[in-house]
Structure formats: structure tokens, C-alpha cells
Enzyme design. Sequence first.
Site, mmCIF file in Angstrom:
data_model
loop_
_atom_site.group_PDB
_atom_site.id
_atom_site.type_symbol
_atom_site.label_atom_id
_atom_site.label_comp_id
_atom_site.label_asym_id
_atom_site.label_seq_id
_atom_site.Cartn_x
_atom_site.Cartn_y
_atom_site.Cartn_z
ATOM 1 C CB SER A 60 -5.181 3.029 -12.697
ATOM 2 O OG SER A 60 -5.870 1.562 -13.441
ATOM 3 C CG HIS A 103 -5.459 5.337 -8.450
ATOM 4 N ND1 HIS A 103 -5.659 6.601 -9.979
ATOM 5 C CD2 HIS A 103 -3.734 5.079 -9.511
ATOM 6 C CE1 HIS A 103 -4.614 6.515 -10.431
ATOM 7 N NE2 HIS A 103 -4.162 5.356 -10.964
ATOM 8 C CG ASN A 159 -8.816 7.012 -14.163
ATOM 9 O OD1 ASN A 159 -7.845 7.897 -14.657
ATOM 10 N ND2 ASN A 159 -7.532 5.639 -13.594
ATOM 11 C CD GLU A 161 -8.047 8.379 -7.693
ATOM 12 O OE1 GLU A 161 -9.302 8.740 -7.894
ATOM 13 O OE2 GLU A 161 -8.090 7.744 -8.105
#
Length: 521
Positions: A124, A145, A195, A157
Site C-alpha cells: 500500500s 494494490h 492513499n 491499483e
Amino acid sequence: MTSRNFSIETIGIVGTGAMGRGIAQIAALAGLTVRLYDTNPAAIGAARDYLAETFAKLTAKGKLEQARSLAALANVSGAQVIGELADCDLVVEAIVEKLDVKQALFRELETVVSGRCVLASNTSSLSITAIAAGCTDPSRVVGYHFFNPVPLMKVVEVIDGLRGDPAAGDALMDLARRMGHTPVRAKDMPGFIVNHAGRGMNTEGLRVAGEGVASFADIDRIMREQAGFRLGPFELLDLTALDVSHPVMESIYHQFYEEPRFTPSPITGTRLAGGLIGRKTGEGFYRYEDGKQLVPAEAPAPTGLPASVWVSKRYPHAHDAVVQLIGKAGVALDEGVTPALNSLIVVTPFGHDATTAAVDEGLDATRVVAIDTLFPLAGAQRRTLMTTPATTRAVRDSAHALFAADGVPATVIRDSTGFVAQRVVATIVNIGCDIAQKQIATPDDIDLAVTLGLGYPRGPLALGDALGASTILAILSNMFSVLGDPRYRPSPWLARRAQLGLSLTQRDAADIDTQSKETQQ
């Protein structure tokens, strides 16, 4: 580098925790052959038992046909040694977030699998390029991800490392669709898309709380009920848990070499040290009993309306919206060029605090209250008011009574550049714009990733368009002028499109023309 043709039918998964199990579940249901490997042999059996129980529950609820459930479980087997992953077309690691451990695993996998096998990391926050750097053939190492829980979070992702073969990423994009997920493509940058974009809500919410502007609960109420988000920043932090989210905040901040936009807050560090981690431990920013969040009760609005109200005309549309509310409450409107001595003074700043708004217009700060008009006042679920440090309690209470007179709750906060919703939303949009500016992902993928991965009502770029790019630019510019904090400097992507009247989702016209010509050829 010669591009290869990657075909994926057998997938190995290293690490059988929540993420590994989730990936195994969607892969098995998609008809892939799945091999589970874990350094703890007991964990492999536990993971398969978990999948059997999950499939059985889905079947019992009528969400999965019995035949498909049995077939999916039959697709899953355990690998007692890593060598049993030799015939896999793809191996996904879902192990501890430590670079050296992942590098060591990938080096070992290279000695086991064939040259046509893609090696993927579910990291991540770690660099895919750095993970691949330990490999003899870094071209087949890709970021993949997923989000927890994998079966419900329908976005993944796909991250290309600097030495990555685009064909490997293409194969994972196709596989994601086969497994029922929506793939988005990203460059190898800290935080990737989701993120990275998520820094806006959390770090700015923490900044607001750290300035003593409002309580955790009030900030959450404002972001939910005024700004329209499903969760406020502190509800979200409790859900993800600080033992996960605080290290990610620190990691992204340091990986971007102390970029002010991503500055973490000492609030989360202190609470993590004290064990106030979140929902899973029963106490975080809120307390939880039997899994239910305990929220402090909101005090009722005061009574006693002002005799008359003078409204600033600095922003005409905002002025008109406020005047309509005053008329519905039956309060007299002071239409003088300057406020009468007994009038409540209402200002409607964008990015400025109430103090700056009062001083700029030469107003009596003891009678000034600001109201946030970024989101529509009529039909709102909540309104936000803001006082100067000089505003008297009587004035504050009369304003609160006025703007809650129609039954819509109003939250009164201390003075803040950009209220709460303005500054949090502007930060979200600005970071999304900077992701686009850096070409980490396309505008479409940025918005898609954020809506699916974070559950926002709109992606950051679409949100900026809905509120007006020029308005968001004004909020950030005014905050920057008052505070001098580079955290609030507008992204060039935002500034240029606001000046040109372009959508924030629009790429440079020359890039669009180039792609169009390539497609035609």
C-alpha cells in the site's frame, strides 16, 4: 526491453491474512486456479477453511449458486513449500510491509517460477521500483494494490515500476476485470492514487482539530452533513485504525521529502502511543460499545433571534442566499451601507477567517459572525457558523438561533481560515489536482479510484468542478495569504484550469489530440 505476452490462469498468493484471503476469494470465484502459501503452514489450512465458510454463507444467503461455490473452493489448494508455486502465471504477495522482506521473497520466487510469471506486490505504500530492484528481472514486477475487504472494495491499483514491462501491467488490468474489479493505472509514486489522495481529508481534518477550531465529533458532522461525505475524518481514522493509518501518513510525508501538504499531526502519534487506536480496540476518537459508536450529544440551538441583520455584499451570490434565510426566519434585514449599531453582522468569506473578513470591511468584530456558503444553505442538512475572537456570546447565540430557526442544525466553530468544509474540501481537490499535474494517473482514473477506494461522493476533480475551480482556487489562495503556509499553495493544474475556465478533469488539449491521432492510426 521486449514486451511479453502474459496469460494468467494459475495464481499463487503468498500471505494468507485478510488481504491474501480476499484476493484468493475473488480469484477462485473467477475460475482461476489458486495456490496459497504461507510461512506458517497452519495459516494455509485456516485460510482455506475461511474460504469454505465464506462460500457456504454466500450460498445460504442466495448470493452464490451451490455449484459455483463448490467449484470455487475446488480451485483453491495449499502449497506446503514455495517450490509448489513453480507453474503459476502470477504470484501476488500480501505479506508484511517491509521492503527488505518483500525483496527477499521476490528474489526467492525468481528461482522458482518461469520467465512468463508476473510477480505482483499488494503493498500500500512501498515503492514498486524499490521492490523490483532486488530482482534479476525487474520488468515483470508490478504493484497490485487491493483494498480491504477485497471482495467488497471493487477497485485495484495497478502500478508500473520504472523498469516494468507495460504488458505485465496490462495483464493485471485484464485480470482485475475478470475478477469483477475496476482497475486503475498509476505511476510508482508514494501512496499511488488512493492513499495519496486520502491525505486531504485526514491530515486537514487533524489540522482543524489541532488548531482547536472544533471537536472531533463536530468536524465529522460538518463533513458528513454539510459537505456530503459518507464518513468524517475521525470516523474514517477509527475505521482504518491508527496503527495502520498513522504509519502511512508518516511514510507518505517522508517519501515526498517533507512536502507540507502531507504533514502528519501529533494528535495521531500521541493517541497511537496511548492505545486509542480505533473501532477494533473499542476506543479511538470515539468510544465503542458492542461495536456501536458512542457520539457525544449535540446541544440544542439557543433561542432569541437578533433584532436585525446586516449581511456583507462582498460575495453577491452568498449574500443573496443568506438574505433568503433571514427572510424565512422573519428577522428584519439591515440594508444600510454600514451596519446599524444593534444589528448582527454576517460575513461570508471564502478561505479567509472571520477576523480577516471583519478587518477588511472595517466591521465591528464584536458583532461579526461568519457563515459558510460553499454548499447550498437552502435544503442543507447542516450549516457552519464561525466567530471572531472578539464576538460576544450574545451575538454568537443570536446568530446560532437565527440560522437554526428552520430546524437545520448549525455548528458554531472558533475562527478558522476556510471554516471546516471549505478548507478540507479545497485540500482534497488540490491534492487530486497535483496527482494529475504529476501525471501519476489520468484524471478519470484519479476520480474513479477515489470514489471506489475512499467512498467519496465525487472524485476530487469532479468535486472541484461541481463547486467551481475558481472558487476552490480562491479558498486556497486566501488561506495561503493569511497563513503563509505552503501547505495551501494551489496546484498549477488547478490554477491554470481555473484561469482558463477549463474542467479539472480535462487533460492538456495537445495530449488529447495526440491520443486521438494514435487511435485513428
